[in-house]
Design a protein around this motif. Structure first.
Motif, mmCIF file in Angstrom:
data_model
loop_
_atom_site.group_PDB
_atom_site.id
_atom_site.type_symbol
_atom_site.label_atom_id
_atom_site.label_comp_id
_atom_site.label_asym_id
_atom_site.label_seq_id
_atom_site.Cartn_x
_atom_site.Cartn_y
_atom_site.Cartn_z
ATOM 1 N N VAL A 104 0.818 -1.212 0.000
ATOM 2 C CA VAL A 104 0.000 0.000 0.000
ATOM 3 C C VAL A 104 0.848 1.257 0.000
ATOM 4 C CG1 VAL A 104 -1.886 -1.147 1.186
ATOM 5 C CG2 VAL A 104 -0.162 0.054 2.541
ATOM 6 N N ASN A 105 2.175 1.124 0.080
ATOM 7 C CA ASN A 105 3.045 2.293 0.099
ATOM 8 C C ASN A 105 2.955 3.023 -1.235
ATOM 9 O OD1 ASN A 105 5.046 4.184 0.223
ATOM 10 N ND2 ASN A 105 6.653 2.785 0.858
ATOM 11 N N PRO A 106 2.405 4.236 -1.254
ATOM 12 C CA PRO A 106 2.251 4.946 -2.522
ATOM 13 C C PRO A 106 3.554 5.543 -3.032
ATOM 14 C CG PRO A 106 1.454 6.294 -0.733
ATOM 15 C CD PRO A 106 1.847 4.967 -0.122
ATOM 16 N N GLY A 107 4.571 5.665 -2.172
ATOM 17 C CA GLY A 107 5.812 6.270 -2.602
ATOM 18 C C GLY A 107 5.707 7.779 -2.651
ATOM 19 N N TYR A 108 5.853 8.429 -1.505
ATOM 20 C CA TYR A 108 5.773 9.886 -1.445
ATOM 21 C C TYR A 108 7.128 10.511 -1.752
ATOM 22 C CZ TYR A 108 1.046 9.909 0.461
ATOM 23 O OH TYR A 108 -0.308 9.761 0.621
ATOM 24 N N ASN A 109 7.098 11.619 -2.453
ATOM 25 C CA ASN A 109 8.287 12.398 -2.735
ATOM 26 C C ASN A 109 7.997 13.845 -2.351
ATOM 27 O OD1 ASN A 109 10.845 13.077 -3.572
ATOM 28 N ND2 ASN A 109 10.615 12.271 -5.657
ATOM 29 N N TYR A 110 8.935 14.737 -2.570
ATOM 30 C CA TYR A 110 8.728 16.123 -2.151
ATOM 31 C C TYR A 110 9.611 17.061 -2.951
ATOM 32 C CZ TYR A 110 13.191 15.803 0.317
ATOM 33 O OH TYR A 110 14.537 15.645 0.615
ATOM 34 N N VAL A 111 9.219 18.325 -2.964
ATOM 35 C CA VAL A 111 10.077 19.424 -3.401
ATOM 36 C C VAL A 111 10.085 20.427 -2.257
ATOM 37 C CG1 VAL A 111 9.774 19.126 -5.879
ATOM 38 C CG2 VAL A 111 8.136 20.521 -4.612
ATOM 39 N N ILE A 112 11.220 21.073 -2.037
ATOM 40 C CA ILE A 112 11.361 21.948 -0.875
ATOM 41 C C ILE A 112 12.087 23.225 -1.283
ATOM 42 C CG2 ILE A 112 13.555 20.906 -0.121
ATOM 43 C CD1 ILE A 112 12.493 21.205 2.798
ATOM 44 N N SER A 113 11.721 24.319 -0.644
ATOM 45 C CA SER A 113 12.399 25.596 -0.894
ATOM 46 C C SER A 113 13.619 25.712 0.012
ATOM 47 C CB SER A 113 11.446 26.761 -0.623
ATOM 48 O OG SER A 113 11.256 26.925 0.783
#
Length: 323
Positions: A104-113
């Motif tokens: 069920v792990n959707p695989g989260y990612n991110y962008v950051i300032s």
């Protein structure tokens, strides 16, 4: 029990009920697609926050676990008041992904300032980030609005993300995140027009599909509802802008509608709005409700959210551009 499993449910409006009926009668095979967008000011979101715990009845629960339960609701969510280095935030997102089990792990990612705000050091400054579910969302581009323009002085310039729904049911759009300085919120909300015109003048695709979101501090002492709206004509007198969140969003005895989502009408060129609201995590994640004192250890704000549900039968509003 604490942290009951939360399944998505749609509070369909009459319009959506009609669309659902058409889909059933039409024998369409694909399910109605949706994405949920959030914004959350996590007060003083640094290393110390990650080490805190709350008490619910006889249980001690890490604040980090509460945050995971909140963030997993969203396909993409704006985080504000980040006060940690990039490596620590990277570890937080890594732990967030580990929180899911099995397939069920959707695989989260991110962008950051980077750090934003006044002052010569990082002390007192903060970052923005967008955390997103890589199964449903792609961030095509992200940028901090330039803070060196003449006559434009944001305390923390907006963080902009160009968002693509990977199901292709919803057209690409922009999220413009802003944490406004309280005593300067009217000025900064007005200057969001400059951000919008900046997207437009740069000939970027989908520039007219925008959601402005974040802690605008637009309430109580800083912005008096029913009195100060005329001071922000771009957001409040513009027929092309729709206010999605108007309810109190803070966790305090005095209720204030600080956090906002304001969308351009073109965002709904093929989409329909459903369930724009706060997420009252003290009562919706906990039974009985989490006391205010404990909830404020997580944040003094509630997340705000909107769900966009694809409507393949609608036509774009007149004047909207882009594919």
């Amino acid at each position: 029990p604490a942290f009951p499993l939360t399944n998505r449910s749609y509070n369909l409006t009459k319009g959506m009920q009609g669309i659902a009926l058409l889909i059933i009668l039409g024998g369409l095979c694909s399910a109605v697609s949706s994405i949920r967008i959030g914004a959350f000011n996590i007060k003083d979101f640094g290393k110390t926050k990650l080490q805190k715990t709350i008490t619910h009845e006889t249980k001690t629960i890490p604040v980090k676990k509460v945050l995971f339960e909140i963030l997993k609701r969203y396909d993409v969510v704006l985080i504000q008041e980040i006060e940690m280095d990039d490596d620590t935030f990277k570890s937080f997102v890594k732990d967030f992904n580990k929180y899911f089990t099995g397939n069920v792990n959707p695989g989260y990612n991110y962008v950051i300032s980077g750090y934003l705000g006044t002052g010569s050091t990082n002390r007192g400054k903060e970052k923005y980030a967008y955390i997103y579910n890589t199964r449903t969302i792609n961030i095509l581009d992200s940028r901090v609005f330039p803070d060196n323009l003449k006559n434009v002085n944001f305390d923390r310039p907006p963080f902009i993300a160009h968002v693509q729904d990977l199901t292709n049911a919803l057209k690409p759009f922009y999220l413009v995140g802003l944490h406004a300085r309280p005593c300067n919120c009217i000025y900064e909300m007005n200057k969001l027009e400059v951000v919008y015109e900046g997207l437009r003048s740069s000939s970027l695709p989908n520039y007219d599909r925008v959601i402005f979101l974040g802690d605008f501090n637009a309430g109580c002492t800083y912005f008096k509802e029913g009195v100060d709206e005329y001071k922000v004509p771009f957001l409040y007198s513009n027929a092309n802008m729709l206010h999605l969140i108007t309810v109190p969003t803070n966790i305090a005895k005095k209720k204030c509608p600080y956090d906002k989502m304001v969308a351009s009408k073109c965002i709904f060129s093929r989409d329909i709005l459903s369930n724009a609201n706060i997420f009252d995590f003290p009562s919706q994640l906990f039974t009985p409700a989490l006391p205010m004192k404990e909830a404020r250890k997580v944040s003094d704000h509630l997340p705000i959210e909107v769900e966009l549900i694809a409507n393949p039968f609608s036509a774009p509003p007149k004047g909207c551009v882009g594919p």
